[in-house]
Design a protein around this motif. Structure first.
Motif, mmCIF file in Angstrom:
data_model
loop_
_atom_site.group_PDB
_atom_site.id
_atom_site.type_symbol
_atom_site.label_atom_id
_atom_site.label_comp_id
_atom_site.label_asym_id
_atom_site.label_seq_id
_atom_site.Cartn_x
_atom_site.Cartn_y
_atom_site.Cartn_z
ATOM 1 N N HIS A 1 15.349 18.334 155.894
ATOM 2 C CA HIS A 1 16.372 19.074 156.636
ATOM 3 C C HIS A 1 17.786 18.568 156.357
ATOM 4 C CE1 HIS A 1 13.423 21.561 158.812
ATOM 5 N NE2 HIS A 1 14.450 22.386 158.772
ATOM 6 N N PHE B 1 21.618 21.571 159.279
ATOM 7 C CA PHE B 1 21.616 23.013 159.010
ATOM 8 C C PHE B 1 21.374 23.716 160.344
ATOM 9 C CE2 PHE B 1 19.207 26.890 157.936
ATOM 10 C CZ PHE B 1 19.974 27.432 156.917
ATOM 11 N N LEU C 1 21.277 27.116 162.114
ATOM 12 C CA LEU C 1 21.246 28.587 162.042
ATOM 13 C C LEU C 1 20.580 29.188 163.283
ATOM 14 C CD1 LEU C 1 21.488 31.267 160.361
ATOM 15 C CD2 LEU C 1 19.212 30.774 159.475
ATOM 16 N N THR C 2 19.383 28.711 163.614
ATOM 17 C CA THR C 2 18.566 29.345 164.650
ATOM 18 C C THR C 2 19.227 29.294 166.031
ATOM 19 O OG1 THR C 2 16.616 28.647 163.411
ATOM 20 C CG2 THR C 2 16.236 29.370 165.669
ATOM 21 N N GLY D 1 16.060 34.154 165.725
ATOM 22 C CA GLY D 1 15.212 33.293 164.887
ATOM 23 C C GLY D 1 14.987 34.003 163.567
ATOM 24 N N SER D 2 13.861 34.737 163.480
ATOM 25 C CA SER D 2 13.593 35.504 162.251
ATOM 26 C C SER D 2 14.699 36.522 162.006
ATOM 27 C CB SER D 2 12.251 36.240 162.380
ATOM 28 O OG SER D 2 11.224 35.326 162.640
ATOM 29 N N PHE E 1 16.442 24.255 168.210
ATOM 30 C CA PHE E 1 15.449 23.719 167.258
ATOM 31 C C PHE E 1 16.107 23.071 166.036
ATOM 32 C CE2 PHE E 1 12.616 27.572 168.563
ATOM 33 C CZ PHE E 1 12.391 27.013 169.800
ATOM 34 N N SER F 1 16.845 20.349 163.519
ATOM 35 C CA SER F 1 16.264 19.074 163.070
ATOM 36 C C SER F 1 17.356 18.023 162.861
ATOM 37 C CB SER F 1 15.533 19.258 161.730
ATOM 38 O OG SER F 1 14.422 20.082 161.896
ATOM 39 N N THR G 1 9.295 31.978 159.050
ATOM 40 C CA THR G 1 7.835 31.980 159.238
ATOM 41 C C THR G 1 7.145 32.622 158.027
ATOM 42 O OG1 THR G 1 7.769 34.169 160.246
ATOM 43 C CG2 THR G 1 8.162 32.312 161.744
ATOM 44 N N GLN H 1 5.165 35.058 158.070
ATOM 45 C CA GLN H 1 5.234 36.532 158.138
ATOM 46 C C GLN H 1 6.516 36.998 157.441
ATOM 47 O OE1 GLN H 1 4.310 34.641 160.785
ATOM 48 N NE2 GLN H 1 2.273 35.430 161.203
HETATM 49 C C1 FAD Z 1 10.051 21.582 163.927
HETATM 50 C C2 FAD Z 1 11.083 22.634 163.723
HETATM 51 C C3 FAD Z 1 12.286 22.314 163.102
HETATM 52 C C4 FAD Z 1 13.277 23.278 162.906
HETATM 53 N N1 FAD Z 1 14.474 22.917 162.342
HETATM 54 C C5 FAD Z 1 15.472 23.846 162.218
HETATM 55 C C6 FAD Z 1 16.761 23.479 161.718
HETATM 56 O O1 FAD Z 1 17.021 22.323 161.351
HETATM 57 N N2 FAD Z 1 17.725 24.430 161.649
HETATM 58 C C7 FAD Z 1 17.510 25.720 162.043
HETATM 59 O O2 FAD Z 1 18.429 26.531 161.963
HETATM 60 N N3 FAD Z 1 16.294 26.097 162.547
HETATM 61 C C8 FAD Z 1 15.270 25.205 162.641
HETATM 62 N N4 FAD Z 1 14.039 25.574 163.148
HETATM 63 C C9 FAD Z 1 13.844 26.946 163.617
HETATM 64 C C10 FAD Z 1 12.922 27.793 162.730
HETATM 65 O O3 FAD Z 1 13.540 28.092 161.510
HETATM 66 C C11 FAD Z 1 12.558 29.042 163.553
HETATM 67 O O4 FAD Z 1 11.725 28.607 164.606
HETATM 68 C C12 FAD Z 1 11.838 30.098 162.720
HETATM 69 O O5 FAD Z 1 12.717 30.674 161.788
HETATM 70 C C13 FAD Z 1 11.246 31.221 163.594
HETATM 71 O O6 FAD Z 1 12.160 31.714 164.518
HETATM 72 P P1 FAD Z 1 11.709 31.840 166.059
HETATM 73 O O7 FAD Z 1 11.175 30.523 166.467
HETATM 74 O O8 FAD Z 1 12.847 32.394 166.841
HETATM 75 O O9 FAD Z 1 10.505 32.867 166.053
HETATM 76 P P2 FAD Z 1 10.602 34.480 166.167
HETATM 77 O O10 FAD Z 1 11.553 34.997 165.161
HETATM 78 O O11 FAD Z 1 10.788 34.861 167.581
HETATM 79 O O12 FAD Z 1 9.144 34.897 165.721
HETATM 80 C C14 FAD Z 1 8.016 34.893 166.613
HETATM 81 C C15 FAD Z 1 6.825 35.467 165.852
HETATM 82 O O13 FAD Z 1 7.103 36.826 165.479
HETATM 83 C C16 FAD Z 1 6.949 36.983 164.071
HETATM 84 N N5 FAD Z 1 7.925 37.958 163.585
HETATM 85 C C17 FAD Z 1 9.263 38.033 163.875
HETATM 86 N N6 FAD Z 1 9.814 39.074 163.243
HETATM 87 C C18 FAD Z 1 8.827 39.661 162.517
HETATM 88 C C19 FAD Z 1 8.747 40.797 161.653
HETATM 89 N N7 FAD Z 1 9.820 41.534 161.363
HETATM 90 N N8 FAD Z 1 7.544 41.131 161.107
HETATM 91 C C20 FAD Z 1 6.433 40.382 161.365
HETATM 92 N N9 FAD Z 1 6.432 39.303 162.186
HETATM 93 C C21 FAD Z 1 7.613 38.955 162.741
HETATM 94 C C22 FAD Z 1 7.190 35.591 163.490
HETATM 95 O O14 FAD Z 1 6.600 35.468 162.208
HETATM 96 C C23 FAD Z 1 6.535 34.736 164.547
HETATM 97 O O15 FAD Z 1 5.145 34.685 164.304
HETATM 98 C C24 FAD Z 1 13.030 24.627 163.334
HETATM 99 C C25 FAD Z 1 11.815 24.951 163.940
HETATM 100 C C26 FAD Z 1 10.852 23.988 164.131
HETATM 101 C C27 FAD Z 1 9.547 24.381 164.771
#
Ligand code: FAD
Length: 380
Positions: A88, A121, A123-124, A129-130, A154, A156, A364, A366
């Protein structure tokens, strides 16, 4: 598989010894205490792991991308938290290197090159998230400054990091075209780091919320251009997805090694359990998957070094495949160890928890599959 150079082989040997002699024990203890020990951090600093990719003119290691994947794989082989810490930092650094102008490079690279200055970094967000185009953290112009308000989650290495690359929006309505990156130093007024999250895996790695309450940053801290932050996100994630694939590979390799050695020693029905086909075929399947992941990771790491034009497609494939393999191999490793595999005294339960994160972080699986399918529909 892409062949390793003499330098790559040397890095692999050095890391393997470092992990065996100094890191493995400290890291296993840190997972229990859920605290990242300063001794571990100092080992990373002394070994130059945070400055690997910084150009030599700034006292960095001047290494290529493949080298950083080797480092992350070897760390993950003994501990996911250590691999996540280094990976990270690379994610933040990658955005910095891609967006920084001459003055910013001049200000920060000498510090980062010393090896004890980390880049994050960010972003989230809680509701982005996604769907990262939905960022709400707002950057508003104010004379020679920008004022940032909002929050990230979230993130890191929070607390360990000195400089955060923060992705904001200058206008949420613009979605992708509003995304703008800023450099925020850790001591900036109005910038706060929340308590570390309690997590399933990577337990010693601090993952926190960041809040921005009227954080004033000078215009010089704009990274790249207004409204062009998404390009930085995209380019950085493309590279770091390959690094997460290397992390997944290391976790899978580590779990396979534990499973084989246990299966040779553990006796049931008067024989070592490796002599039962039901067990030995599981081990063979682990090896098949690990070697598939290894070929993919280093083939695609070489594409990063060569600057392949379809890198985003290959990076998603590597990340998805290697992390799914890590999940499968670690789950099977727990099975090979039976009840002992489920106990915290044996390392595979931790490896299984850590593997899960690789299917989520850096987008993710997905989302990776969506990207892969989108590319397929363009080229065929
Ligand atoms: C240990 C850890 C460290 C991290 N470190 C960082 C960091 O340093 N910097 C940073 O910016 N972020 C960080 N993250 C965040 C990480 O990048 C996000 O958790 C990830 O991108 C998913 O976003 P979300 O948790 O909001 O899930 P969501 O986007 O809410 O997704 C929930 C579920 O829905 C699914 N989904 C969402 N949209 C779609 C779609 N269009 N089609 C199909 N399925 C879909 C996803 O695949 C998932 O299964 C970290 C996360 C973790 C767990």
């Amino acid at each position: 598989m892409a062949t390793f150079s003499k330098t790559h082989e040397m890095i692999q040997k050095m890391l393997r010894e470092l992990c065996r002699d100094k890191i493995a024990e400290l890291a296993a203890e840190a997972d229990k205490t859920k605290e990242y020990p300063p001794e571990l951090h100092n080992i990373f600093i002394e070994s130059g792991l945070f400055a690997l990719r910084i150009p030599e003119e700034y006292d960095g290691g001047g290494m290529d991308f493949t080298s950083s994947c080797i480092v992350v794989e070897e760390l993950a082989r003994v501990d996911g938290t250590c691999a996540n810490t280094v990976a990270h930092h690379q994610a933040g650094l990658c955005s910095f290197m891609k967006g920084a102008g001459k003055a910013q490079r001049h200000t920060y690279l000498p510090k980062i090159g010393k090896g004890d200055y980390l880049v994050g970094f960010a972003l989230t967000e809680p509701n982005a998230g996604s769907d990262a185009f939905s960022l709400q953290t707002l950057a508003s112009p104010d004379g020679d400054h920008y004022i940032i308000n909002g929050s990230k989650c979230f993130i890191s290495n929070s607390g360990l990091t000195d400089l955060y690359v923060v992705f904001t929006t200058v206008d949420p309505e613009l979605r992708r075209d509003g995304i703008t990156a800023f450099l925020v130093e850790k001591d900036t007024t109005g910038f706060k780091i929340g308590k570390p999250e309690k997590k399933m895996g990577f337990r010693a790695s601090p993952t926190c919320e960041l809040t921005f309450d009227n954080v004033r940053v000078p215009k010089e801290n704009l990274l790249g251009q207004i409204g062009k932050g998404w390009q930085l996100v995209h380019q950085s994630l493309t590279e770091t997805r390959v690094m997460i694939a290397a992390m997944a590979l290391g976790i899978a390799q580590g779990a396979m090694e534990v499973a084989v050695s246990y299966a040779k020693k553990r006796e049931q029905f008067g024989k070592s359990i490796i002599s039962f086909q039901g067990v030995s075929f599981m081990l063979a399947d682990m090896a098949i998957q690990v070697e598939m992941a290894r070929s993919l990771v280093y083939e695609i790491a070489a594409k990063v070094d060569q600057g392949d034009k379809n890198l985003h497609y290959y990076a998603s494939i590597a990340k998805c495949a290697a992390s799914d393999i890590a999940m499968k191999v670690t789950t099977d490793a727990v099975q090979v160890l039976g009840g002992y595999g489920y106990m915290a005294d044996y390392p595979v339960e931790k490896m299984m928890r850590d593997a899960k994160a690789t299917q989520i972080i850096e987008g993710t699986n997905q989302i990776q599959r969506m990207q892969i399918a989108r590319h397929l529909s363009k080229i065929y």
